[in-house]
Write a protein that holds these residues in place. Structure first.
Motif, mmCIF file in Angstrom:
data_model
loop_
_atom_site.group_PDB
_atom_site.id
_atom_site.type_symbol
_atom_site.label_atom_id
_atom_site.label_comp_id
_atom_site.label_asym_id
_atom_site.label_seq_id
_atom_site.Cartn_x
_atom_site.Cartn_y
_atom_site.Cartn_z
ATOM 1 N N ALA A 25 0.835 -1.210 0.000
ATOM 2 C CA ALA A 25 0.000 0.000 0.000
ATOM 3 C C ALA A 25 0.867 1.258 0.000
ATOM 4 C CB ALA A 25 -0.929 0.000 1.208
ATOM 5 N N LEU A 30 -0.925 4.694 -1.490
ATOM 6 C CA LEU A 30 -2.282 4.783 -0.953
ATOM 7 C C LEU A 30 -2.309 5.608 0.325
ATOM 8 C CD1 LEU A 30 -3.544 1.109 -1.427
ATOM 9 C CD2 LEU A 30 -3.756 3.062 -2.980
ATOM 10 N N GLU A 31 -3.435 6.295 0.544
ATOM 11 C CA GLU A 31 -3.604 7.081 1.766
ATOM 12 C C GLU A 31 -3.781 6.128 2.943
ATOM 13 O OE1 GLU A 31 -6.507 10.513 3.697
ATOM 14 O OE2 GLU A 31 -6.890 9.814 1.663
ATOM 15 N N LEU A 32 -3.061 6.418 4.030
ATOM 16 C CA LEU A 32 -3.133 5.601 5.242
ATOM 17 C C LEU A 32 -3.785 6.401 6.360
ATOM 18 C CD1 LEU A 32 0.478 4.105 5.201
ATOM 19 C CD2 LEU A 32 -1.605 3.090 4.250
ATOM 20 N N ILE A 38 -4.754 1.067 5.765
ATOM 21 C CA ILE A 38 -5.219 1.651 4.505
ATOM 22 C C ILE A 38 -6.593 2.300 4.703
ATOM 23 C CG2 ILE A 38 -5.776 1.196 2.088
ATOM 24 C CD1 ILE A 38 -4.008 -1.381 2.402
ATOM 25 N N LYS A 39 -6.690 3.567 4.327
ATOM 26 C CA LYS A 39 -7.955 4.291 4.448
ATOM 27 C C LYS A 39 -8.853 3.929 3.263
ATOM 28 C CE LYS A 39 -9.774 8.924 5.176
ATOM 29 N NZ LYS A 39 -9.419 10.360 5.273
ATOM 30 N N THR A 40 -10.093 3.491 3.565
ATOM 31 C CA THR A 40 -11.031 3.091 2.526
ATOM 32 C C THR A 40 -12.391 3.743 2.744
ATOM 33 O OG1 THR A 40 -11.808 1.145 3.738
ATOM 34 C CG2 THR A 40 -9.930 0.825 2.261
ATOM 35 N N ARG A 45 -12.944 1.067 -1.392
ATOM 36 C CA ARG A 45 -12.137 1.842 -2.341
ATOM 37 C C ARG A 45 -11.067 2.631 -1.574
ATOM 38 N NH1 ARG A 45 -17.309 2.743 -3.822
ATOM 39 N NH2 ARG A 45 -18.004 1.791 -5.762
ATOM 40 N N THR A 46 -9.888 2.638 -2.123
ATOM 41 C CA THR A 46 -8.766 3.361 -1.515
ATOM 42 C C THR A 46 -8.624 4.717 -2.210
ATOM 43 O OG1 THR A 46 -7.139 2.508 -3.076
ATOM 44 C CG2 THR A 46 -7.591 1.151 -1.112
ATOM 45 N N SER A 47 -7.556 5.427 -1.898
ATOM 46 C CA SER A 47 -7.286 6.708 -2.562
ATOM 47 C C SER A 47 -6.961 6.530 -4.041
ATOM 48 C CB SER A 47 -6.157 7.457 -1.843
ATOM 49 O OG SER A 47 -5.005 6.643 -1.745
ATOM 50 N N ALA A 53 -9.311 -2.399 -0.833
ATOM 51 C CA ALA A 53 -8.654 -3.082 0.288
ATOM 52 C C ALA A 53 -9.711 -3.486 1.303
ATOM 53 C CB ALA A 53 -7.622 -2.166 0.944
ATOM 54 N N ALA A 58 -7.283 -2.637 6.453
ATOM 55 C CA ALA A 58 -8.098 -1.547 5.933
ATOM 56 C C ALA A 58 -9.080 -1.021 6.983
ATOM 57 C CB ALA A 58 -8.861 -2.018 4.702
#
Length: 135
Positions: A25, A30-32, A38-40, A45-47, A53, A58
């Motif tokens: 990630a 990807l934005e955490l 992982i931010k969803t 959906r991720t960034s 994720a 996530a």
């Protein structure tokens, strides 16, 4: 105990914590959330719109606050996977992950916890009253 004292217990609770694997990630940019998960959105959906994720690496959307939170439990992971499959199939709707639904079984005793802790509720602006039961 360190001093040699023995304490008899009927039950012991322990939380060992988790450490999600997010190397891929990070490499994907990807934005955490808080630098470790992982931010969803509510469908996984991720960034990056091409990457979804789910599971212990996530976040889910908190049904009480609308903010991403980490849950790291099987119930949440199952719902997250279903939501991601729906997203991949073109569906816009998603199932909400219950806030802090935790089922624990200890020696035939079933315990469930649902909701915010008093500290979390205060941090979200709720008025909190605390009561304590004597031992």
């Amino acid at each position: 105990m360190e001093d040699g004292q023995v304490v008899e217990l009927d039950m012991t609770f322990m939380a060992t914590g988790v450490s999600p694997e997010i190397t891929l990630a990070k490499e994907a940019g990807l934005e955490l959330l808080d630098g470790w998960v992982i931010k969803t959105d509510n469908q996984g959906r991720t960034s990056d719109p091409n990457i979804l994720a789910v599971g212990n690496n996530a976040t889910v959307i908190d049904v009480l606050t609308g903010k991403p939170i980490y849950m790291g439990i099987g119930t949440a992971a199952s719902i997250m996977a279903l939501n991601a499959a729906k997203a991949l199939s073109g569906f816009k709707a998603s199932y909400r992950v219950p806030r802090y639904q935790r089922d624990v079984f200890f020696g035939g005793i079933h315990m469930t916890s649902v909701g915010l802790t008093s500290v979390e509720a205060e941090n979200e602006g709720f008025n909190v009253d605390r009561t304590f039961s004597p031992r």
